[in-house]
Design a protein around this motif. Structure first.
Motif, PDB file in Angstrom:
ATOM      1  N   GLY A  13       0.750  -0.908  -0.098  1.00 44.68           N
ATOM      2  CA  GLY A  13       0.022  -0.750  -0.403  1.00 44.68           C
ATOM      3  C   GLY A  13       1.115   1.333   0.330  1.00 44.68           C
ATOM      4  O   GLY A  13       0.449   2.727  -0.225  1.00 44.68           O
ATOM      5  N   GLY A  14       2.088   1.377  -0.179  1.00 44.07           N
ATOM      6  CA  GLY A  14       3.445   2.283   0.017  1.00 44.07           C
ATOM      7  C   GLY A  14       3.215   2.718  -1.107  1.00 44.07           C
ATOM      8  O   GLY A  14       3.686   2.221  -2.366  1.00 44.07           O
ATOM      9  N   LEU A  15       4.144   3.264  -1.617  1.00 39.79           N
ATOM     10  CA  LEU A  15       4.870   4.098  -2.620  1.00 39.79           C
ATOM     11  C   LEU A  15       6.600   4.747  -2.416  1.00 39.79           C
ATOM     12  O   LEU A  15       6.471   5.757  -1.092  1.00 39.79           O
ATOM     13  CB  LEU A  15       3.827   5.050  -3.417  1.00 39.79           C
ATOM     14  N   ILE A  16       6.874   3.945  -3.175  1.00 36.03           N
ATOM     15  CA  ILE A  16       8.698   4.316  -3.265  1.00 36.03           C
ATOM     16  C   ILE A  16       9.345   5.446  -4.308  1.00 36.03           C
ATOM     17  O   ILE A  16       9.054   5.169  -5.128  1.00 36.03           O
ATOM     18  CB  ILE A  16       9.816   3.326  -2.623  1.00 36.03           C
ATOM     19  N   VAL A  17       9.690   6.529  -4.531  1.00 34.62           N
ATOM     20  CA  VAL A  17       9.681   7.136  -4.751  1.00 34.62           C
ATOM     21  C   VAL A  17      11.846   8.073  -5.281  1.00 34.62           C
ATOM     22  O   VAL A  17      12.143   8.757  -3.968  1.00 34.62           O
ATOM     23  CB  VAL A  17       8.615   8.741  -5.301  1.00 34.62           C
ATOM     24  N   GLY A  18      12.048   7.840  -5.705  1.00 32.48           N
ATOM     25  CA  GLY A  18      13.550   8.448  -6.357  1.00 32.48           C
ATOM     26  C   GLY A  18      14.295   7.996  -7.530  1.00 32.48           C
ATOM     27  O   GLY A  18      13.104   7.522  -8.385  1.00 32.48           O
ATOM     28  N   THR A  19      15.614   8.635  -7.553  1.00 32.81           N
ATOM     29  CA  THR A  19      15.401   8.040  -9.226  1.00 32.81           C
ATOM     30  C   THR A  19      16.521   6.517  -8.967  1.00 32.81           C
ATOM     31  O   THR A  19      16.246   5.068  -7.714  1.00 32.81           O
ATOM     32  CB  THR A  19      16.965   8.893  -8.773  1.00 32.81           C
ATOM     33  N   PRO A  20      16.798   6.164 -10.457  1.00 33.55           N
ATOM     34  CA  PRO A  20      16.651   4.358  -9.955  1.00 33.55           C
ATOM     35  C   PRO A  20      18.332   4.462  -9.013  1.00 33.55           C
ATOM     36  O   PRO A  20      17.740   3.409  -8.926  1.00 33.55           O
ATOM     37  CB  PRO A  20      17.090   3.954 -11.542  1.00 33.55           C
ATOM     38  N   ASP A  21      19.660   4.800  -9.293  1.00 36.93           N
ATOM     39  CA  ASP A  21      20.321   4.331  -8.688  1.00 36.93           C
ATOM     40  C   ASP A  21      19.950   5.080  -7.486  1.00 36.93           C
ATOM     41  O   ASP A  21      20.579   3.718  -6.479  1.00 36.93           O
ATOM     42  CB  ASP A  21      21.438   5.970  -9.145  1.00 36.93           C
ATOM     43  N   LEU A  68      25.900  -5.532  -9.942  1.00 42.77           N
ATOM     44  CA  LEU A  68      25.955  -5.288 -11.296  1.00 42.77           C
ATOM     45  C   LEU A  68      24.105  -4.627 -11.928  1.00 42.77           C
ATOM     46  O   LEU A  68      24.598  -4.720 -13.069  1.00 42.77           O
ATOM     47  CB  LEU A  68      25.368  -6.943 -11.191  1.00 42.77           C
ATOM     48  N   GLY A  69      23.651  -4.517 -11.051  1.00 41.07           N
ATOM     49  CA  GLY A  69      22.620  -3.218 -11.856  1.00 41.07           C
ATOM     50  C   GLY A  69      21.492  -4.488 -12.240  1.00 41.07           C
ATOM     51  O   GLY A  69      20.505  -3.468 -13.563  1.00 41.07           O
ATOM     52  N   ARG A  70      21.092  -5.510 -12.204  1.00 39.02           N
ATOM     53  CA  ARG A  70      20.148  -6.804 -12.909  1.00 39.02           C
ATOM     54  C   ARG A  70      20.071  -7.850 -11.885  1.00 39.02           C
ATOM     55  O   ARG A  70      20.655  -8.045 -11.018  1.00 39.02           O
ATOM     56  CB  ARG A  70      20.730  -6.760 -14.301  1.00 39.02           C
TER      57      ARG A  70
END
Length: 255
Positions: free
Chosen positions: A217-225, A248-250
């Protein structure tokens, strides 16, 4: 600017609230990818932001006006929407369908000006839809249809674009092309572009910001990094078989 002010979205009982008490500000010219597991509420959120589904509480405010309270014509000028539902348009050509994007501006007679036609030609060229402009829309493949619907949304010259899973029927080159196009569109025009997607890798590469639905029920907001570094992506998507590798970012298979 787009602002979510104490926004809660969902359905009447017994299903109830899906996402609660969202407070987010989005600057013009931002390309946002909305990510989350199946059933986390992406489509519910997108429909509510577009004014197609009433919020349970709070408001989504675009340029200081509640989207849900806008008059239909004004909303059509400010908010462009492309949903996952397959759209049938018997007898309409691709050119006809894209031209509907200018309908909020043409008045009751529906006459297109030279400026309208310039906007339409540009939208079709940028999305690769101009090559089949004279074909019947209903004869197109699912991937071709999505290109046409994106062209129509761009032709609306709206302040906010809400696109729900529009790349699902495109091949990999097509997904890259459309997502890069939408990012550039946001930056060049100052529009806010919200795209919900299951394509995690591309979203993390191309989005300016990510809205991550945590499943609770929540939303986390930020840049991908930042979401990668803080472990939010892994916590949202890791399973016993697949884990997100921060170095590795994947995602990788667990052996």
């Amino acid at each position: 600017m787009l602002k979510l002010e104490n926004l809660s979205v969902g359905y009447p009982a017994p299903r109830g609230v899906v996402l609660a008490d969202l407070d987010v500000k989005v600057e013009p010219g931002t390309f946002i990818c909305v990510l989350g597991r199946n059933g986390a509420g992406k489509s519910t959120l997108m429909r509510s932001l577009a004014g197609l589904q009433p919020a349970l509480n709070g408001a989504a405010v675009l340029d200081q006006e509640d989207i849900a309270r806008m008059r239909p014509q004004m909303r059509a000028r400010r908010v462009a929407v492309v949903l996952t539902e397959r759209t049938a348009s018997p007898g309409l050509t691709v050119d006809d369908v894209v031209s509907l994007g200018r309908q909020p501006f043409t008045g009751w007679q529906g006459h297109l000006t030279s400026e309208d036609r310039t906007v339409l030609a540009d939208a079709m060229e940028r999305t690769g839809a101009s090559v089949f402009a004279t074909r019947l829309f209903d004869d197109l493949s699912d991937g071709e249809r999505q290109r046409v619907m994106v062209a129509r949304a761009i032709a609306q010259t709206s302040r906010l674009m809400v696109l729900d899973e529009i790349t699902a029927f495109l091949d990999l080159p097509g997904r890259v092309e459309i997502m890069a196009l939408l990012r550039n569109h946001a930056r060049q025009t100052g529009a806010i572009v919200l795209l919900s997607s299951h394509d995690l890798d591309l979203s993390l590469q191309l989005a300016d910001d990510v809205w991550l639905l945590d499943g609770n029920g929540g939303l986390i907001v930020g840049t991908p990094d930042s979401l990668i570094a803080n472990g939010h992506i892994g916590r949202a998507f890791d399973t016993e078989a697949v884990k997100f590798s921060i170095p590795l970012g994947r995602f990788e298979l667990v052996r």
